[in-house]
Write a protein that holds these residues in place. Structure first.
Motif, PDB file in Angstrom:
ATOM      1  N   ASP A 182       1.058  -1.292  -0.060  1.00 22.86           N
ATOM      2  CA  ASP A 182      -0.111  -0.175  -0.226  1.00 22.86           C
ATOM      3  C   ASP A 182       0.723   1.358   0.140  1.00 22.86           C
ATOM      4  O   ASP A 182       1.555   1.604   0.881  1.00 22.86           O
ATOM      5  N   GLN A 236       0.331   4.540   0.214  1.00 22.15           N
ATOM      6  CA  GLN A 236       0.359   5.284   1.633  1.00 22.15           C
ATOM      7  C   GLN A 236       0.686   4.665   3.283  1.00 22.15           C
ATOM      8  O   GLN A 236       1.221   5.787   3.912  1.00 22.15           O
ATOM      9  N   SER A 237       0.097   3.604   3.793  1.00 26.23           N
ATOM     10  CA  SER A 237       0.920   2.640   5.068  1.00 26.23           C
ATOM     11  C   SER A 237       2.150   2.554   4.806  1.00 26.23           C
ATOM     12  O   SER A 237       2.096   2.781   5.628  1.00 26.23           O
ATOM     13  N   ALA A 279       2.886   6.810  -7.492  1.00 25.61           N
ATOM     14  CA  ALA A 279       2.853   6.810  -5.930  1.00 25.61           C
ATOM     15  C   ALA A 279       3.704   8.098  -5.449  1.00 25.61           C
ATOM     16  O   ALA A 279       4.976   7.688  -4.660  1.00 25.61           O
ATOM     17  N   GLU A 315       3.238  10.157  -3.388  1.00 30.74           N
ATOM     18  CA  GLU A 315       3.329   9.973  -1.834  1.00 30.74           C
ATOM     19  C   GLU A 315       4.624   9.035  -1.312  1.00 30.74           C
ATOM     20  O   GLU A 315       4.332   9.452   0.042  1.00 30.74           O
TER      21      GLU A 315
END
Length: 313
Positions: A275, A277-278, A306, A308
């Protein structure tokens, strides 16, 4: 057929031109799929890695003799010759040079990157612009089987032995973080020496389902669904071209809650899909330590679409 003869054209040819192409980390999906007429084709969904690339430099002349450095890049040379013929200048010569940071022989797409970069360099030298579909067909002609890297980060199902798109999924892959590694860093694979898998009718039916899952994952940017499809494709591949330590990778993926397992279906690469985000630097380093303790090598971190996730590098 165009002929290069006047002074302005000679000046253009004397200038070095370049082209580049990405490498990849194997495939998210590979199998047999139907076209719009119901005919079956071998196809794949490539996982491009934009941090790995090949660059081709070319200077053309009227010598009629085209050479390549290093000499081992014969496929790139063949691709350049095919591109010259396609653009109407089959009699030109010159010098082609390949620079690449893509490892050879493990499923990173090194030869296809060299080939596509060479085609693009020839086009640039002649002031031409080739469509990705044309570059892909030239790549297949140069090396028998090719992936879809000429389309860069576009998500599509590609017939690797025909150079045609079976389905364009209408966007890019959803964001995730890939932890890539090899089970055996010394064992290279010659993909053209491998016997193509003979899939069962049940597997072909499953490929239809997996194709739909990939399409939905792109449409809704659902990396978890993409991970499920990639894992099932990896399991089917394991029946036909078994990779050592596959079950170990499955256990590590489950323990660390990975979205899925991704492989180079005709190479030695594994990837854990996380993931975006995590994922944290600490959690990824824990995974890297677990992989290293089990003997996996050449472990790398690759954020896929991604932004982020840059903090995990």
């Amino acid at each position: 057929m165009p002929l290069v003869a006047n002074d302005s054209e000679r000046t253009m040819l004397a200038k070095p031109a370049k082209g580049h192409a990405y490498g990849h980390h194997g495939e998210l999906l590979q199998g047999v799929f139907e076209d719009e007429f119901g005919r079956l084709h071998r196809g794949l969904v490539t996982l491009p890695i934009d941090s790995l690339r090949s660059t081709a430099w070319i200077v053309l002349d009227e010598s009629g003799d085209l050479g390549v450095e290093p000499p081992s890049r014969e496929k790139a040379l063949r691709a350049a010759q095919l591109a010259l013929a396609h653009l109407g200048y089959p009699s030109l010569g010159g010098r082609l040079k390949i620079e690449s940071d893509i490892p050879v022989g493990h499923g990173y797409g090194s030869s296809t990157a060299d080939v596509v970069a060479s085609v693009r360099a020839v086009a640039a030298a002649l002031g031409a612009r080739l469509l990705p579909s044309t570059s892909s067909r030239l790549a297949v002609a140069a090396e028998v089987a090719s992936d879809a890297i000429a389309f860069e980060t576009e998500a599509l199902l590609f017939a690797q032995r025909e150079g045609v798109v079976l389905e364009h999924f209408g966007g890019s892959l959803p964001p995730f973080v890939l932890v890539g590694f090899k089970g055996d860093a010394t064992a290279g694979v010659d993909t053209l020496e491998l016997v193509p898998a003979r899939y069962s009718s049940e597997e072909i039916q499953l490929f239809r389902v997996l194709r739909g899952m990939v399409a939905r994952s792109v449409r809704y940017q659902d990396a978890h669904l993409l991970g499920q499809a990639a894992t099932m494709s990896a399991r089917i591949s394991q029946r036909h071209l078994p990779k050592p330590y596959f079950d170990v990778v499955v256990d590590i993926a489950a323990h660390h809650h990975a979205y899925g397992i991704q492989v180079a279906h005709s190479g030695s690469l594994f990837g854990l899909m996380l993931d975006a985000q995590s994922a944290s630097r600490e959690s990824i380093h824990t995974i890297i330590a677990a992989l290293g303790s089990r003997g996996f090598q050449d472990i790398g971190i690759f954020p896929i679409n991604a932004e982020e996730a840059a903090h995990v590098l």
